[in-house]
Design a protein around this motif. Structure first.
Motif, PDB file in Angstrom:
ATOM      1  N   PRO A 181       0.829  -1.218   0.000  1.00 43.68           N
ATOM      2  CA  PRO A 181       0.000   0.000   0.000  1.00 43.68           C
ATOM      3  C   PRO A 181       0.858   1.260   0.000  1.00 43.68           C
ATOM      4  O   PRO A 181       1.735   1.425   0.847  1.00 43.68           O
ATOM      5  CB  PRO A 181      -0.808  -0.141   1.296  1.00 43.68           C
ATOM      6  CG  PRO A 181       0.037  -0.994   2.185  1.00 43.68           C
ATOM      7  CD  PRO A 181       0.793  -1.922   1.290  1.00 43.68           C
ATOM      8  N   TYR A 182       0.613   2.149  -0.968  1.00 41.36           N
ATOM      9  CA  TYR A 182       1.312   3.427  -1.069  1.00 41.36           C
ATOM     10  C   TYR A 182       0.281   4.552  -0.994  1.00 41.36           C
ATOM     11  O   TYR A 182      -0.691   4.551  -1.746  1.00 41.36           O
ATOM     12  CB  TYR A 182       2.063   3.527  -2.402  1.00 41.36           C
ATOM     13  CG  TYR A 182       3.460   2.942  -2.400  1.00 41.36           C
ATOM     14  CD1 TYR A 182       3.714   1.691  -1.843  1.00 41.36           C
ATOM     15  CD2 TYR A 182       4.524   3.640  -2.953  1.00 41.36           C
ATOM     16  CE1 TYR A 182       4.982   1.150  -1.841  1.00 41.36           C
ATOM     17  CE2 TYR A 182       5.807   3.105  -2.957  1.00 41.36           C
ATOM     18  CZ  TYR A 182       6.026   1.861  -2.396  1.00 41.36           C
ATOM     19  OH  TYR A 182       7.280   1.329  -2.385  1.00 41.36           O
ATOM     20  N   ASP A 183       0.491   5.494  -0.088  1.00 38.71           N
ATOM     21  CA  ASP A 183      -0.390   6.650  -0.042  1.00 38.71           C
ATOM     22  C   ASP A 183       0.157   7.741  -0.968  1.00 38.71           C
ATOM     23  O   ASP A 183       1.152   7.552  -1.672  1.00 38.71           O
ATOM     24  CB  ASP A 183      -0.548   7.158   1.392  1.00 38.71           C
ATOM     25  CG  ASP A 183       0.788   7.504   2.040  1.00 38.71           C
ATOM     26  OD1 ASP A 183       1.769   7.750   1.301  1.00 38.71           O
ATOM     27  OD2 ASP A 183       0.856   7.533   3.273  1.00 38.71           O
ATOM     28  N   ASP A 215      -1.559   0.719  -5.048  1.00 43.25           N
ATOM     29  CA  ASP A 215      -0.728  -0.415  -4.662  1.00 43.25           C
ATOM     30  C   ASP A 215       0.065  -0.941  -5.854  1.00 43.25           C
ATOM     31  O   ASP A 215      -0.521  -1.495  -6.793  1.00 43.25           O
ATOM     32  CB  ASP A 215      -1.589  -1.551  -4.102  1.00 43.25           C
ATOM     33  CG  ASP A 215      -2.375  -1.115  -2.877  1.00 43.25           C
ATOM     34  OD1 ASP A 215      -2.084  -0.034  -2.353  1.00 43.25           O
ATOM     35  OD2 ASP A 215      -3.264  -1.865  -2.457  1.00 43.25           O
ATOM     36  N   PRO A 216       1.409  -0.784  -5.864  1.00 34.14           N
ATOM     37  CA  PRO A 216       2.213  -1.440  -6.895  1.00 34.14           C
ATOM     38  C   PRO A 216       2.341  -2.937  -6.607  1.00 34.14           C
ATOM     39  O   PRO A 216       2.443  -3.345  -5.448  1.00 34.14           O
ATOM     40  CB  PRO A 216       3.569  -0.734  -6.797  1.00 34.14           C
ATOM     41  CG  PRO A 216       3.630  -0.217  -5.399  1.00 34.14           C
ATOM     42  CD  PRO A 216       2.217   0.059  -4.975  1.00 34.14           C
ATOM     43  N   VAL A 217       2.335  -3.737  -7.663  1.00 30.78           N
ATOM     44  CA  VAL A 217       2.428  -5.184  -7.509  1.00 30.78           C
ATOM     45  C   VAL A 217       3.178  -5.747  -8.715  1.00 30.78           C
ATOM     46  O   VAL A 217       3.040  -5.243  -9.839  1.00 30.78           O
ATOM     47  CB  VAL A 217       1.014  -5.825  -7.387  1.00 30.78           C
ATOM     48  CG1 VAL A 217       0.161  -5.496  -8.595  1.00 30.78           C
ATOM     49  CG2 VAL A 217       1.097  -7.335  -7.186  1.00 30.78           C
ATOM     50  N   ALA A 218       3.986  -6.769  -8.487  1.00 28.72           N
ATOM     51  CA  ALA A 218       4.701  -7.478  -9.554  1.00 28.72           C
ATOM     52  C   ALA A 218       4.011  -8.806  -9.792  1.00 28.72           C
ATOM     53  O   ALA A 218       3.749  -9.559  -8.847  1.00 28.72           O
ATOM     54  CB  ALA A 218       6.158  -7.695  -9.164  1.00 28.72           C
ATOM     55  N   PHE A 240       4.690  -5.208 -14.053  1.00 26.19           N
ATOM     56  CA  PHE A 240       4.353  -4.382 -12.905  1.00 26.19           C
ATOM     57  C   PHE A 240       3.005  -3.704 -13.138  1.00 26.19           C
ATOM     58  O   PHE A 240       2.733  -3.207 -14.238  1.00 26.19           O
ATOM     59  CB  PHE A 240       5.435  -3.323 -12.675  1.00 26.19           C
ATOM     60  CG  PHE A 240       6.755  -3.898 -12.261  1.00 26.19           C
ATOM     61  CD1 PHE A 240       7.033  -4.129 -10.924  1.00 26.19           C
ATOM     62  CD2 PHE A 240       7.712  -4.231 -13.204  1.00 26.19           C
ATOM     63  CE1 PHE A 240       8.242  -4.678 -10.529  1.00 26.19           C
ATOM     64  CE2 PHE A 240       8.919  -4.778 -12.828  1.00 26.19           C
ATOM     65  CZ  PHE A 240       9.189  -5.003 -11.490  1.00 26.19           C
ATOM     66  N   PHE A 241       2.189  -3.697 -12.095  1.00 30.43           N
ATOM     67  CA  PHE A 241       0.856  -3.104 -12.169  1.00 30.43           C
ATOM     68  C   PHE A 241       0.677  -2.125 -11.018  1.00 30.43           C
ATOM     69  O   PHE A 241       1.277  -2.281  -9.953  1.00 30.43           O
ATOM     70  CB  PHE A 241      -0.229  -4.191 -12.094  1.00 30.43           C
ATOM     71  CG  PHE A 241      -0.185  -5.179 -13.220  1.00 30.43           C
ATOM     72  CD1 PHE A 241      -0.925  -4.979 -14.383  1.00 30.43           C
ATOM     73  CD2 PHE A 241       0.591  -6.316 -13.131  1.00 30.43           C
ATOM     74  CE1 PHE A 241      -0.883  -5.879 -15.420  1.00 30.43           C
ATOM     75  CE2 PHE A 241       0.646  -7.235 -14.160  1.00 30.43           C
ATOM     76  CZ  PHE A 241      -0.100  -7.017 -15.308  1.00 30.43           C
ATOM     77  N   LEU A 242      -0.172  -1.124 -11.252  1.00 29.47           N
ATOM     78  CA  LEU A 242      -0.594  -0.200 -10.200  1.00 29.47           C
ATOM     79  C   LEU A 242      -2.088  -0.369  -9.990  1.00 29.47           C
ATOM     80  O   LEU A 242      -2.882  -0.168 -10.914  1.00 29.47           O
ATOM     81  CB  LEU A 242      -0.287   1.246 -10.597  1.00 29.47           C
ATOM     82  CG  LEU A 242       1.076   1.785 -10.177  1.00 29.47           C
ATOM     83  CD1 LEU A 242       1.287   3.176 -10.763  1.00 29.47           C
ATOM     84  CD2 LEU A 242       1.203   1.829  -8.676  1.00 29.47           C
ATOM     85  N   ILE A 243      -2.466  -0.755  -8.796  1.00 30.23           N
ATOM     86  CA  ILE A 243      -3.880  -0.927  -8.452  1.00 30.23           C
ATOM     87  C   ILE A 243      -4.326   0.332  -7.716  1.00 30.23           C
ATOM     88  O   ILE A 243      -3.910   0.590  -6.587  1.00 30.23           O
ATOM     89  CB  ILE A 243      -4.086  -2.169  -7.574  1.00 30.23           C
ATOM     90  CG1 ILE A 243      -3.513  -3.410  -8.267  1.00 30.23           C
ATOM     91  CG2 ILE A 243      -5.561  -2.379  -7.257  1.00 30.23           C
ATOM     92  CD1 ILE A 243      -3.514  -4.654  -7.411  1.00 30.23           C
TER      93      ILE A 243
END
Length: 385
Positions: A105-107, A153-156, A161-164
């Motif tokens: 989680p990234y704010d 939320d970045p995810v691999a 790589f995706f940004l949710i």
């Protein structure tokens, strides 16, 4: 769409965050510390010393606390089996493990969006990286501009790589239904609606059977390359099931919207824990055993697809108790095991109605949904003098 250098920095950041989350959860599991406040006091300085800045460190601690709460809630609710079962004992006797590329989680302080340039500025263990480009559909970009709110939320996943991004989109007003469509979920017939629509599961069950033997051989082989192939086959099967769920739910919701009807679906949460098939269920033996068919089909996910698409279209969805829907007569209400002479047929021993089993169950679900909706609309306030 990061460059190789940026991709390496993001991958290292995700790996560091999830690795530290593993370490913090293991320490919390050993000492019994569960609250965010306790974990923050015990682990925050160590996380900063490991290379994480203040905000990512706090997010790691929050993620660990949430994972601990989820594990405890699942055990208490019985979702991991009854007390003393192997699965429940195994889950409660070891710490949770976070995947290498799991979402973090990234704010807005850690990740900011530049939507005009279609880029983001993201904080990593190598410093803040600016101008990292992303791609998305025009509709998604429009939703980001108007409704993005909260975490990103970045995810691999699979080398990509995706940004949710979380978007707070107001839905349409729910209309008052003039009738109800009941939906019965199964294995041989994935979904049967009271309107007569049936989605057969024969093709998907055969596809799963074709992949079953190769996957068993790969698991037995146990090499790294076999593991990669297993992941690819698993994603392939998951995408096919996901597509089937979307197609089925979209057709049901479209029909309900066209006829101004509400949708009644079964509340199948915990179905795998309650059901204990010992022989082939719902499908011929050549297409898969009962346990395999039960545990590979996402019943609750299909129900959630129907529910969220219904809300998006303004159609009221109602969850009903699935108990005895397959044995209850939709005309007279008689319930009995003898009402089901075989898997596909329904024959009421009281009023003599004969129907397809899924169609009869879907009609009963529609009646239950209508009763639940009417009960919710009735006022319990005392009458005025």
């Amino acid at each position: 769409m990061p460059s190789p250098e940026v991709a390496a920095a993001i991958a290292d950041t995700l790996s560091a965050c999830n690795g530290q989350a593993d370490r913090v959860f293991e320490s919390a599991f050993r000492t019994g510390a569960r609250s965010r406040k306790t974990l923050q006091g015990a682990a925050c300085q160590e996380l900063k010393a490991a290379g994480l800045s203040a905000r990512p460190a706090l997010h790691v601690i929050r993620e660990v606390a949430d994972a601990y709460s989820t594990l405890t809630a699942n055990i208490r609710a019985g979702d991991l089996g009854m007390p003393g079962s192997t699965r429940r004992t195994k889950a409660g006797s070891r710490p949770v493990v976070f995947r290498f590329g799991a979402a973090q989680p990234y704010d807005d302080r850690c990740l900011s969006w530049q939507l005009d340039a279609q880029g983001v500025s993201i904080r990593t263990i190598a410093g803040r990286l600016k101008g990292v480009r992303f791609v998305c559909s025009p509709d998604a970009l429009k939703a980001l501009r108007k409704h993005r709110k909260g975490e990103s939320d970045p995810v691999a996943r699979g080398g990509e790589f995706f940004l949710i991004a979380a978007c707070d989109i107001p839905g349409p007003e729910i209309f008052g239904p003039t009738g109800w469509i009941g939906v019965d979920f199964g294995i041989a017939d994935i979904a049967t609606a009271s309107t007569g629509y049936r989605a057969a599961g024969r093709g998907l069950n055969r596809h799963r059977k074709r992949l079953r033997d190769p996957r068993a051989k790969l698991r037995k082989k146990g090499t790294k390359s076999a593991g990669r192939v297993l992941k690819r086959l698993s994603r392939k099967e998951s995408r096919r099931a996901e597509d089937a769920n979307h197609v089925i739910s979209e057709r049901i919701v479209t029909e309900a919207e066209r006829t101004c009807a509400g949708i009644g679906v079964e509340d199948l949460s915990g179905i795998r824990r309650r059901a204990r098939p010992r022989r082939p269920v719902g499908v011929p033996p050549a297409e898969g055993r009962g346990r395999v068919a039960l545990h590979t089909w996402a019943f609750a996910r299909l129900g959630s697809f129907v529910a969220y698409k219904a809300k998006w279209a303004g159609v009221p969805p109602v969850y009903v108790d699935p108990a005895y829907t397959s044995q209850a007569c939709a005309d007279c209400g008689h319930i009995g095991e003898r009402n089901r002479p075989d898997r596909a047929a329904f024959a009421c021993r009281s009023c003599g109605v004969v129907a397809h089993a899924g169609r009869s169950a879907s009609r009963d679900i529609a009646h239950r949904a209508a009763a639940a909706w009417d009960a919710g609309r009735q006022s319990s306030a005392p009458a005025t003098a």
